[in-house]
Design a protein around this motif. Structure first.
Motif, PDB file in Angstrom:
ATOM      1  N   LYS A  69       0.806  -1.223   0.000  1.00  0.00           N
ATOM      2  CA  LYS A  69       0.000   0.000   0.000  1.00  0.00           C
ATOM      3  C   LYS A  69       0.839   1.273   0.000  1.00  0.00           C
ATOM      4  O   LYS A  69       0.402   2.305  -0.508  1.00  0.00           O
ATOM      5  CB  LYS A  69      -0.963   0.007   1.176  1.00  0.00           C
ATOM      6  N   TYR A  70       2.028   1.230   0.578  1.00  0.00           N
ATOM      7  CA  TYR A  70       2.868   2.423   0.634  1.00  0.00           C
ATOM      8  C   TYR A  70       3.386   2.839  -0.736  1.00  0.00           C
ATOM      9  O   TYR A  70       3.954   3.914  -0.868  1.00  0.00           O
ATOM     10  CB  TYR A  70       4.048   2.227   1.591  1.00  0.00           C
ATOM     11  N   GLN A  72       1.664   3.848  -3.005  1.00  0.00           N
ATOM     12  CA  GLN A  72       0.813   4.977  -3.403  1.00  0.00           C
ATOM     13  C   GLN A  72       0.877   6.060  -2.333  1.00  0.00           C
ATOM     14  O   GLN A  72       0.484   5.834  -1.192  1.00  0.00           O
ATOM     15  CB  GLN A  72      -0.638   4.520  -3.586  1.00  0.00           C
ATOM     16  N   TYR A  75      -2.066   6.846  -0.049  1.00  0.00           N
ATOM     17  CA  TYR A  75      -2.327   5.948   1.081  1.00  0.00           C
ATOM     18  C   TYR A  75      -1.842   6.555   2.393  1.00  0.00           C
ATOM     19  O   TYR A  75      -2.510   6.451   3.420  1.00  0.00           O
ATOM     20  CB  TYR A  75      -1.660   4.586   0.827  1.00  0.00           C
ATOM     21  N   SER A  78      -4.332   8.728   4.023  1.00  0.00           N
ATOM     22  CA  SER A  78      -5.690   8.194   4.067  1.00  0.00           C
ATOM     23  C   SER A  78      -6.120   7.688   5.442  1.00  0.00           C
ATOM     24  O   SER A  78      -5.299   7.356   6.299  1.00  0.00           O
ATOM     25  CB  SER A  78      -5.823   7.046   3.058  1.00  0.00           C
ATOM     26  N   GLU A  80      -7.544   4.882   5.675  1.00  0.00           N
ATOM     27  CA  GLU A  80      -7.154   3.473   5.610  1.00  0.00           C
ATOM     28  C   GLU A  80      -5.783   3.263   6.259  1.00  0.00           C
ATOM     29  O   GLU A  80      -5.582   2.283   6.978  1.00  0.00           O
ATOM     30  CB  GLU A  80      -7.122   3.006   4.152  1.00  0.00           C
ATOM     31  N   HIS A  81      -4.864   4.166   6.030  1.00  0.00           N
ATOM     32  CA  HIS A  81      -3.531   4.079   6.638  1.00  0.00           C
ATOM     33  C   HIS A  81      -3.626   4.123   8.161  1.00  0.00           C
ATOM     34  O   HIS A  81      -2.988   3.322   8.859  1.00  0.00           O
ATOM     35  CB  HIS A  81      -2.647   5.215   6.119  1.00  0.00           C
ATOM     36  N   ASP A  84      -5.116   0.862   9.301  1.00  0.00           N
ATOM     37  CA  ASP A  84      -4.139  -0.222   9.149  1.00  0.00           C
ATOM     38  C   ASP A  84      -3.079  -0.168  10.246  1.00  0.00           C
ATOM     39  O   ASP A  84      -2.663  -1.203  10.773  1.00  0.00           O
ATOM     40  CB  ASP A  84      -3.466  -0.159   7.780  1.00  0.00           C
TER      41      ASP A  84
END
Length: 179
Positions: A69-70, A72, A75, A78, A80-81, A84
C-alpha cells in the motif's frame, strides 16, 4: 510451505517465546536453536544474527497488514492508513510489548522506516523524495508513537475510538493553520 520458510517460522516463534523471559542480548544462538528444535547450522543458513530474526518477524507482520500500500502516496494521507496502523499494533501487540519491555521498539521503528523509505523513492513528489526521512517521521512516526502508547496502556480505547482521537488531532491541526 517450503523447508526454509518452515525453519524461519520455527526460529521466529522460538525467539518470541524466549523474549518473553529475557532480553535479546542474553539469548544465544545455541539456546534459540534448541528452543526452535533446529541445528545451529540451520539457523545460520537462514539468518546471520538475532537482529536479522527480529527484522524478519517484523517485516512479515508488516507485509500482512500493509502489503504494498505504501507504493501509493495517497495511502499515507488516508483513513485506511490510520486504520491499518491501529490494526497492525492491535494484531501484533504481544510481540510489540515484548520488544518494548526490552527497549527494542527503536529497532522496530528503524525497520519500519526502512520499509516505508523504500517506497518514497518512487513517489512523483520530488520534495518528498528528497526529504523522505522527515516525511516519514511526520506522517508515519506520529501514528507509530500513538499506537505504541495505546498498546502500552492496555488498549483502553477501542480501535474505533482511537481512530476518532487521531482524526480529531488532524482537525485541530488544520483549524490551527486557518487561525
Amino acid at each position: 510451505m517450503n523447508k526454509a520458510i518452515k525453519t524461519k517460522n520455527q526460529i521466529s516463534q522460538a525467539l518470541i517465546e524466549l523474549l518473553n523471559n529475557k532480553p535479546l542480548d542474553l539469548i544465544t544462538i545455541k539456546e534459540l536453536a534448541k528452543k526452535a528444535e533446529i541445528s545451529r547450522t540451520a539457523f545460520y543458513n537462514n539468518f546471520n544474527n538475532l537482529d536479522d530474526v527480529l527484522k524478519y518477524i517484523y517485516q512479515r507482520a508488516h507485509k500482512q497488514i500493509f502489503k504494498e500500500k505504501y507504493s501509493q502516496l495517497e495511502y499515507v494521507y488516508s483513513d485506511e492508513h490510520i486504520l491499518d496502523m491501529i490494526s497492525f499494533f492491535d494484531k501484533n501487540s504481544k510481540l510489540l510489548l515484548v520488544l518494548i519491555k526490552w527497549n527494542l521498539i527503536e529497532l522496530i521503528a528503524k525497520y519500519n522506516t526502512e520499509i516505508v523509505l523504500s517506497y518514497t523513492q518512487h513517489y512523483k513528489n520530488k520534495f518528498i523524495r528528497e526529504h523522505a526521512f522527515y516525511f516519514i517521521s511526520y506522517y508515519h512516526g506520529s501514528l507509530f508513537n500513538i499506537c505504541t502508547y495505546w498498546i502500552i496502556n492496555g488498549k483502553q480505547e477501542s480501535i474505533e475510538t482511537l481512530f476518532k482521537i487521531i482524526k480529531e488531532f488532524e482537525k485541530i491541526k488544520f483549524i490551527q493553520k486557518a487561525i
